[in-house]
Design a protein around this motif. Structure first.
Motif, PDB file in Angstrom:
ATOM      1  N   ARG A 123       0.524  -1.438  -0.150  1.00 57.99           N
ATOM      2  CA  ARG A 123      -0.007   0.344   0.474  1.00 57.99           C
ATOM      3  C   ARG A 123       0.948   1.142  -0.089  1.00 57.99           C
ATOM      4  O   ARG A 123       2.024   1.069   0.983  1.00 57.99           O
ATOM      5  N   ILE A 124       0.613   2.088  -1.431  1.00 55.02           N
ATOM      6  CA  ILE A 124       1.820   3.397  -1.228  1.00 55.02           C
ATOM      7  C   ILE A 124       1.612   3.798  -0.361  1.00 55.02           C
ATOM      8  O   ILE A 124       2.610   4.991   0.668  1.00 55.02           O
ATOM      9  N   ARG A 125       0.162   4.861  -0.187  1.00 61.28           N
ATOM     10  CA  ARG A 125       0.229   5.411   1.341  1.00 61.28           C
ATOM     11  C   ARG A 125       0.264   5.619   2.601  1.00 61.28           C
ATOM     12  O   ARG A 125       1.495   6.002   3.322  1.00 61.28           O
ATOM     13  N   THR A 126       1.193   4.274   3.504  1.00 56.66           N
ATOM     14  CA  THR A 126       1.120   3.850   4.496  1.00 56.66           C
ATOM     15  C   THR A 126       2.464   2.579   4.642  1.00 56.66           C
ATOM     16  O   THR A 126       2.688   2.785   5.880  1.00 56.66           O
TER      17      THR A 126
END
Length: 113
Positions: A101-104
């Protein structure tokens, strides 16, 4: 983790999406696609010109799931996309080596959600 790739008839998309939502599978990618299989296309005439249409419109779904959701996801797609006619589509199931997951920065099971 599994990557499920399904090719379905365009008119079945809403029914499949609704069924997947009811099965708690809401994350997917949807792409318009062209292809042919046993259906083999059809012959058409336009303004006196005859031609074969052998690439038919399909919808490609890509769904990444954790192992415990794979069977349920496949059964849901089959049950909601099936008409019983040739050209209903195909489902491919591939092992998914990694998901990030790129965001986290979460990886694996946690990243799929």
């Amino acid at each position: 983790m599994k990557l499920i790739i399904a090719y379905i008839q365009p008119h079945k998309l809403e029914e499949v999406k609704k069924a997947l939502a009811e099965a708690n599978v809401a994350k997917m990618s949807v792409t318009n696609s062209l292809g042919c299989g046993a259906q083999a296309g059809y012959h058409e005439s336009y303004r006196g010109v005859e031609f074969d249409v052998n690439l038919l419109k399909k919808i490609r779904l890509e769904i990444a799931v954790n192992e415990e959701y794979a069977k349920k996801t496949i059964e849901t797609i089959v049950n909601s996309a099936k008409t019983g006619n040739i050209g209903d589509g195909k489902i491919f199931v591939l092992p998914l080596e990694e998901c990030i997951r790129i965001r986290t920065g979460e990886t694996g099971h946690d990243a799929i959600g």
